[in-house]
Design an enzyme around this catalytic site. Structure first.
Site, PDB file in Angstrom:
ATOM      1  CG  HIS A   1     -11.221 -15.763  25.169  1.00 24.95           C
ATOM      2  ND1 HIS A   1     -10.722 -16.386  26.283  1.00 24.95           N
ATOM      3  CD2 HIS A   1     -11.831 -16.729  24.432  1.00 24.95           C
ATOM      4  CE1 HIS A   1     -11.017 -17.680  26.230  1.00 24.95           C
ATOM      5  NE2 HIS A   1     -11.687 -17.910  25.118  1.00 24.95           N
TER       6      HIS A   1
ATOM      7  CD  GLU B   1     -11.977 -19.445  21.653  1.00 28.41           C
ATOM      8  OE1 GLU B   1     -10.857 -19.785  22.047  1.00 28.41           O
ATOM      9  OE2 GLU B   1     -12.986 -19.497  22.381  1.00 28.41           O
TER      10      GLU B   1
ATOM     11  CG  HIS C   1     -16.823 -18.810  24.271  1.00 27.57           C
ATOM     12  ND1 HIS C   1     -16.257 -17.552  24.274  1.00 27.57           N
ATOM     13  CD2 HIS C   1     -15.821 -19.653  24.645  1.00 27.57           C
ATOM     14  CE1 HIS C   1     -14.978 -17.638  24.610  1.00 27.57           C
ATOM     15  NE2 HIS C   1     -14.690 -18.914  24.849  1.00 27.57           N
TER      16      HIS C   1
ATOM     17  NE  ARG D   1     -12.437 -20.788  35.077  1.00 28.46           N
ATOM     18  CZ  ARG D   1     -11.270 -20.723  35.689  1.00 28.46           C
ATOM     19  NH1 ARG D   1     -11.168 -20.215  36.894  1.00 28.46           N
ATOM     20  NH2 ARG D   1     -10.179 -21.181  35.101  1.00 28.46           N
TER      21      ARG D   1
END
Length: 325
Positions: free
Chosen positions: A104, A121, A179, A199
């Site tokens: 991200h 996150e 991740h 992605r």
């Protein structure tokens, strides 16, 4: 107008890698036979705004709550910083198959490219099947050249760090950290309000129409933090009947509460809303004027900033996450 602890109707997300644990373990009431990968518990993401599920405000959107209550709901500081945008997205994720390897962008890059916040996150694992693992960060020193070489050769896994997980495993994932959630993992995710994911690799997977999902390999290049870290998992003491910190950042603080008796929570020094995410057991929140509300496993609840003194009561061992700005 009276304001109280607020539950929201969960928003299900069908995914190629989803399963049925959100129903079977967390008692969601999503359609059977559909692969539901995510339950968005509290969301201010455009086109996915949460709706109140309890009390006099039932049916109201989170955006309307912020419009009507502002600082009373969010806290003065949070309201001043984020205005009418709710700053966090709370999810449960059921990975019945391995998710794509992804990254991200941070706030700066996301603002420039998408006029959005970035996405820092964290994950807290509720359940993991035997030998389940996830990918977080690199397992060696990596630069962009080596990364591109391994990606082009189809050998990206060789430089990625794999972590075995079990119930209670916890990971903080700053924007930029590569991740992927592994197969057989059910977890809670706390993140900035953003739905931007790059992605990088998707295991050559295709959907039911035989189509591969879009990759964002070029966008990811500038978003990746190539830093190598010796320790990616969050280690924490397992203390009962008090708060244990799991993550502290500019974006959110998350604590773990494990209790089997009445505990008091005093937020008089905190200028923020609080979210409880119930992971195990159930408890009663007692607040002003002897009012109370019950929270059960799989539920999340938003405590308005103006409610400063709470008592949490349970008759059995309860585990929940406590989140605030």
């Amino acid at each position: 107008m009276h304001i109280y602890p607020i539950k929201f109707s969960p928003i299900p997300k069908e995914t190629i890698w989803g399963g049925n644990k959100l129903n079977s373990i967390l008692s969601k009431d999503f359609s059977d036979g559909i692969k539901i990968g995510e339950s968005w518990e509290i969301s201010g993401v455009k086109n996915d705004i949460s709706l109140v599920a309890n009390g006099n405000l039932k049916g109201e959107s989170l955006n309307n709550l912020i419009l009507n209550f502002g600082p009373r709901l969010l806290g003065e500081k949070v309201f001043k910083q984020f205005g009418r945008e709710f700053p966090l997205l709370i999810k449960f994720i059921d990975a019945n198959d391995t998710l794509s390897i992804q990254v991200h962008p941070d706030d700066e890059l996301a603002k420039k490219r998408h006029n959005s916040y970035g996405k820092t996150e964290m994950w807290y694992v509720l359940e993991a099947e035997k030998e389940a693992s996830l990918i977080v960060g690199f397992n060696q020193k990596v630069d962009q050249k080596l990364y591109q070489q391994k990606l082009n050769e189809g050998q990206l896994e060789e430089i990625l760090n794999s972590e075995p997980v079990e119930s209670g495993s916890c990971f903080f994932i700053p924007a930029g950290r590569v991740h992927a959630i592994g197969k057989g993992i059910l977890l809670a995710e706390i993140q900035q309000t953003s739905d931007i994911t790059y992605r990088m690799y998707d295991w050559n997977r295709v959907d039911k129409l035989g189509q591969a999902r879009e990759l964002h390999t070029d966008l990811a290049l500038d978003a990746i933090d190539y830093t190598f870290d010796n320790q990616y998992a969050t280690e924490y003491p397992s203390d009962n009947n008090k708060s244990t910190n799991l993550a502290t950042s500019n974006y959110f603080t998350t604590n773990r509460l494990v209790f089997d008796q009445k505990i008091k929570r005093d937020y008089s020094l905190l200028d923020s809303f609080v979210i409880y995410i119930c992971l195990e057991g159930e408890f009663e929140i007692c607040y002003e004027n002897n009012e109370s509300i019950k929270v059960t496993k799989g539920e999340s609840i938003l405590i308005p900033a103006e409610l400063k003194e709470l008592v949490l009561e349970t008759s059995d061992k309860t585990i929940c996450l406590e989140v605030y700005i």
